[in-house]
Design a protein around this motif. Structure first.
Motif, PDB file in Angstrom:
ATOM      1  N   PHE A  78       0.829  -1.203   0.000  1.00 17.65           N
ATOM      2  CA  PHE A  78       0.000   0.000   0.000  1.00 17.65           C
ATOM      3  C   PHE A  78       0.869   1.260   0.000  1.00 17.65           C
ATOM      4  O   PHE A  78       0.613   2.204  -0.759  1.00 17.65           O
ATOM      5  CB  PHE A  78      -0.932  -0.021   1.219  1.00 17.65           C
ATOM      6  CG  PHE A  78      -1.906   1.113   1.260  1.00 17.65           C
ATOM      7  CD1 PHE A  78      -2.964   1.170   0.373  1.00 17.65           C
ATOM      8  CD2 PHE A  78      -1.762   2.126   2.194  1.00 17.65           C
ATOM      9  CE1 PHE A  78      -3.870   2.224   0.408  1.00 17.65           C
ATOM     10  CE2 PHE A  78      -2.653   3.171   2.239  1.00 17.65           C
ATOM     11  CZ  PHE A  78      -3.710   3.228   1.337  1.00 17.65           C
ATOM     12  N   ILE A  79       1.908   1.273   0.815  1.00 18.48           N
ATOM     13  CA  ILE A  79       2.820   2.421   0.870  1.00 18.48           C
ATOM     14  C   ILE A  79       3.552   2.580  -0.466  1.00 18.48           C
ATOM     15  O   ILE A  79       3.765   3.702  -0.939  1.00 18.48           O
ATOM     16  CB  ILE A  79       3.805   2.266   2.045  1.00 18.48           C
ATOM     17  CG1 ILE A  79       3.041   2.414   3.363  1.00 18.48           C
ATOM     18  CG2 ILE A  79       4.933   3.285   1.972  1.00 18.48           C
ATOM     19  CD1 ILE A  79       3.839   2.052   4.590  1.00 18.48           C
ATOM     20  N   SER A  80       3.908   1.477  -1.103  1.00 19.09           N
ATOM     21  CA  SER A  80       4.564   1.544  -2.411  1.00 19.09           C
ATOM     22  C   SER A  80       3.642   2.151  -3.468  1.00 19.09           C
ATOM     23  O   SER A  80       4.074   2.958  -4.295  1.00 19.09           O
ATOM     24  CB  SER A  80       5.007   0.156  -2.856  1.00 19.09           C
ATOM     25  OG  SER A  80       5.955  -0.368  -1.977  1.00 19.09           O
ATOM     26  N   VAL A  81       2.381   1.762  -3.449  1.00 23.95           N
ATOM     27  CA  VAL A  81       1.416   2.318  -4.403  1.00 23.95           C
ATOM     28  C   VAL A  81       1.256   3.820  -4.178  1.00 23.95           C
ATOM     29  O   VAL A  81       1.204   4.599  -5.138  1.00 23.95           O
ATOM     30  CB  VAL A  81       0.055   1.588  -4.294  1.00 23.95           C
ATOM     31  CG1 VAL A  81      -1.033   2.326  -5.046  1.00 23.95           C
ATOM     32  CG2 VAL A  81       0.187   0.169  -4.808  1.00 23.95           C
ATOM     33  N   ILE A  82       1.199   4.243  -2.929  1.00 18.43           N
ATOM     34  CA  ILE A  82       1.108   5.669  -2.627  1.00 18.43           C
ATOM     35  C   ILE A  82       2.341   6.392  -3.180  1.00 18.43           C
ATOM     36  O   ILE A  82       2.229   7.474  -3.778  1.00 18.43           O
ATOM     37  CB  ILE A  82       0.968   5.910  -1.113  1.00 18.43           C
ATOM     38  CG1 ILE A  82      -0.407   5.435  -0.643  1.00 18.43           C
ATOM     39  CG2 ILE A  82       1.167   7.380  -0.761  1.00 18.43           C
ATOM     40  CD1 ILE A  82      -0.582   5.435   0.854  1.00 18.43           C
ATOM     41  N   GLY A  83       3.522   5.805  -3.008  1.00 17.56           N
ATOM     42  CA  GLY A  83       4.745   6.410  -3.528  1.00 17.56           C
ATOM     43  C   GLY A  83       4.745   6.516  -5.043  1.00 17.56           C
ATOM     44  O   GLY A  83       5.165   7.526  -5.604  1.00 17.56           O
ATOM     45  N   LEU A  84       4.291   5.476  -5.708  1.00 20.90           N
ATOM     46  CA  LEU A  84       4.243   5.512  -7.171  1.00 20.90           C
ATOM     47  C   LEU A  84       3.239   6.544  -7.675  1.00 20.90           C
ATOM     48  O   LEU A  84       3.505   7.270  -8.638  1.00 20.90           O
ATOM     49  CB  LEU A  84       3.906   4.124  -7.714  1.00 20.90           C
ATOM     50  CG  LEU A  84       4.994   3.073  -7.527  1.00 20.90           C
ATOM     51  CD1 LEU A  84       4.456   1.688  -7.888  1.00 20.90           C
ATOM     52  CD2 LEU A  84       6.218   3.407  -8.343  1.00 20.90           C
ATOM     53  N   LEU A  85       2.090   6.617  -7.030  1.00 18.66           N
ATOM     54  CA  LEU A  85       1.098   7.626  -7.427  1.00 18.66           C
ATOM     55  C   LEU A  85       1.598   9.039  -7.149  1.00 18.66           C
ATOM     56  O   LEU A  85       1.371   9.950  -7.952  1.00 18.66           O
ATOM     57  CB  LEU A  85      -0.225   7.375  -6.699  1.00 18.66           C
ATOM     58  CG  LEU A  85      -0.995   6.141  -7.147  1.00 18.66           C
ATOM     59  CD1 LEU A  85      -2.228   5.935  -6.270  1.00 18.66           C
ATOM     60  CD2 LEU A  85      -1.398   6.260  -8.609  1.00 18.66           C
ATOM     61  N   ALA A  86       2.282   9.244  -6.030  1.00 16.80           N
ATOM     62  CA  ALA A  86       2.827  10.564  -5.709  1.00 16.80           C
ATOM     63  C   ALA A  86       3.861  10.984  -6.746  1.00 16.80           C
ATOM     64  O   ALA A  86       3.948  12.164  -7.104  1.00 16.80           O
ATOM     65  CB  ALA A  86       3.443  10.554  -4.314  1.00 16.80           C
ATOM     66  N   LEU A 108       3.791  10.240  -9.860  1.00 19.14           N
ATOM     67  CA  LEU A 108       3.081  10.596 -11.091  1.00 19.14           C
ATOM     68  C   LEU A 108       2.279  11.888 -10.962  1.00 19.14           C
ATOM     69  O   LEU A 108       2.033  12.571 -11.964  1.00 19.14           O
ATOM     70  CB  LEU A 108       2.132   9.464 -11.488  1.00 19.14           C
ATOM     71  CG  LEU A 108       2.792   8.173 -11.969  1.00 19.14           C
ATOM     72  CD1 LEU A 108       1.724   7.103 -12.134  1.00 19.14           C
ATOM     73  CD2 LEU A 108       3.518   8.404 -13.277  1.00 19.14           C
ATOM     74  N   ILE A 109       1.842  12.224  -9.761  1.00 25.75           N
ATOM     75  CA  ILE A 109       0.928  13.353  -9.568  1.00 25.75           C
ATOM     76  C   ILE A 109       1.589  14.706  -9.776  1.00 25.75           C
ATOM     77  O   ILE A 109       1.052  15.564 -10.462  1.00 25.75           O
ATOM     78  CB  ILE A 109       0.275  13.280  -8.173  1.00 25.75           C
ATOM     79  CG1 ILE A 109      -0.725  12.133  -8.149  1.00 25.75           C
ATOM     80  CG2 ILE A 109      -0.413  14.581  -7.819  1.00 25.75           C
ATOM     81  CD1 ILE A 109      -1.340  11.879  -6.799  1.00 25.75           C
ATOM     82  N   GLY A 110       2.734  14.942  -9.151  1.00 20.62           N
ATOM     83  CA  GLY A 110       3.272  16.293  -9.259  1.00 20.62           C
ATOM     84  C   GLY A 110       4.719  16.399  -8.849  1.00 20.62           C
ATOM     85  O   GLY A 110       5.459  15.417  -8.807  1.00 20.62           O
ATOM     86  N   ASP A 111       5.123  17.631  -8.542  1.00 24.08           N
ATOM     87  CA  ASP A 111       6.507  17.939  -8.208  1.00 24.08           C
ATOM     88  C   ASP A 111       6.610  18.450  -6.774  1.00 24.08           C
ATOM     89  O   ASP A 111       5.627  18.547  -6.060  1.00 24.08           O
ATOM     90  CB  ASP A 111       7.041  19.004  -9.165  1.00 24.08           C
ATOM     91  CG  ASP A 111       7.203  18.473 -10.573  1.00 24.08           C
ATOM     92  OD1 ASP A 111       7.529  17.287 -10.706  1.00 24.08           O
ATOM     93  OD2 ASP A 111       6.998  19.251 -11.530  1.00 24.08           O
ATOM     94  N   ASP A 112       7.835  18.790  -6.395  1.00 26.94           N
ATOM     95  CA  ASP A 112       8.162  19.373  -5.098  1.00 26.94           C
ATOM     96  C   ASP A 112       7.795  18.443  -3.939  1.00 26.94           C
ATOM     97  O   ASP A 112       8.484  17.469  -3.706  1.00 26.94           O
ATOM     98  CB  ASP A 112       7.509  20.755  -4.924  1.00 26.94           C
ATOM     99  CG  ASP A 112       7.960  21.736  -6.004  1.00 26.94           C
ATOM    100  OD1 ASP A 112       9.116  21.604  -6.452  1.00 26.94           O
ATOM    101  OD2 ASP A 112       7.163  22.590  -6.392  1.00 26.94           O
ATOM    102  N   VAL A 113       6.722  18.740  -3.229  1.00 21.60           N
ATOM    103  CA  VAL A 113       6.333  17.932  -2.069  1.00 21.60           C
ATOM    104  C   VAL A 113       6.004  16.505  -2.494  1.00 21.60           C
ATOM    105  O   VAL A 113       6.328  15.546  -1.786  1.00 21.60           O
ATOM    106  CB  VAL A 113       5.131  18.575  -1.340  1.00 21.60           C
ATOM    107  CG1 VAL A 113       4.648  17.687  -0.210  1.00 21.60           C
ATOM    108  CG2 VAL A 113       5.502  19.947  -0.830  1.00 21.60           C
ATOM    109  N   TRP A 114       5.387  16.358  -3.645  1.00 23.87           N
ATOM    110  CA  TRP A 114       5.027  15.024  -4.134  1.00 23.87           C
ATOM    111  C   TRP A 114       6.268  14.173  -4.398  1.00 23.87           C
ATOM    112  O   TRP A 114       6.255  12.964  -4.166  1.00 23.87           O
ATOM    113  CB  TRP A 114       4.175  15.127  -5.400  1.00 23.87           C
ATOM    114  CG  TRP A 114       2.829  15.720  -5.141  1.00 23.87           C
ATOM    115  CD1 TRP A 114       2.415  16.969  -5.494  1.00 23.87           C
ATOM    116  CD2 TRP A 114       1.740  15.112  -4.457  1.00 23.87           C
ATOM    117  NE1 TRP A 114       1.124  17.165  -5.082  1.00 23.87           N
ATOM    118  CE2 TRP A 114       0.687  16.049  -4.443  1.00 23.87           C
ATOM    119  CE3 TRP A 114       1.548  13.876  -3.869  1.00 23.87           C
ATOM    120  CZ2 TRP A 114      -0.537  15.767  -3.850  1.00 23.87           C
ATOM    121  CZ3 TRP A 114       0.323  13.602  -3.273  1.00 23.87           C
ATOM    122  CH2 TRP A 114      -0.699  14.534  -3.273  1.00 23.87           C
ATOM    123  N   ASP A 115       7.325  14.821  -4.909  1.00 24.18           N
ATOM    124  CA  ASP A 115       8.575  14.073  -5.126  1.00 24.18           C
ATOM    125  C   ASP A 115       9.150  13.575  -3.808  1.00 24.18           C
ATOM    126  O   ASP A 115       9.618  12.438  -3.714  1.00 24.18           O
ATOM    127  CB  ASP A 115       9.606  14.954  -5.834  1.00 24.18           C
ATOM    128  CG  ASP A 115       9.256  15.184  -7.293  1.00 24.18           C
ATOM    129  OD1 ASP A 115       8.538  14.355  -7.871  1.00 24.18           O
ATOM    130  OD2 ASP A 115       9.714  16.208  -7.841  1.00 24.18           O
TER     131      ASP A 115
END
Length: 65
Positions: A20-28, A30-37
């Motif tokens: 579940f944590i890995s999926v959240i990381g992969l989606l983050a 793909l979503i955006g930059d800065d904080v998401w990275d």
């Protein structure tokens, strides 16, 4: 009879949480930059930390006798 400590949730809790944590990381990632990275790096480092923990200090009985 199996000991109670080997029920379904005892065995699968950690793998499900890491997945579940890995999926959240992969989606983050793909979503955006800065904080998401930063979030993606943090979440995708969790499986590496878990692997490292079990490589350094394995659980269970040693097979070498």
């Amino acid at each position: 009879m199996r000991p109670r400590s080997y029920d379904y949730w005892h065995v699968w809790t950690l793998p499900i949480a890491v997945g579940f944590i890995s999926v959240i990381g992969l989606l983050a990632a793909l979503i955006g930059d800065d904080v998401w990275d930063g979030l993606s790096w943090l979440c995708l480092a969790v499986p590496l930390v878990v692997i490292g923990r079990f490589v350094i200090k394995p659980q269970g009985k040693s097979r070498a006798s």
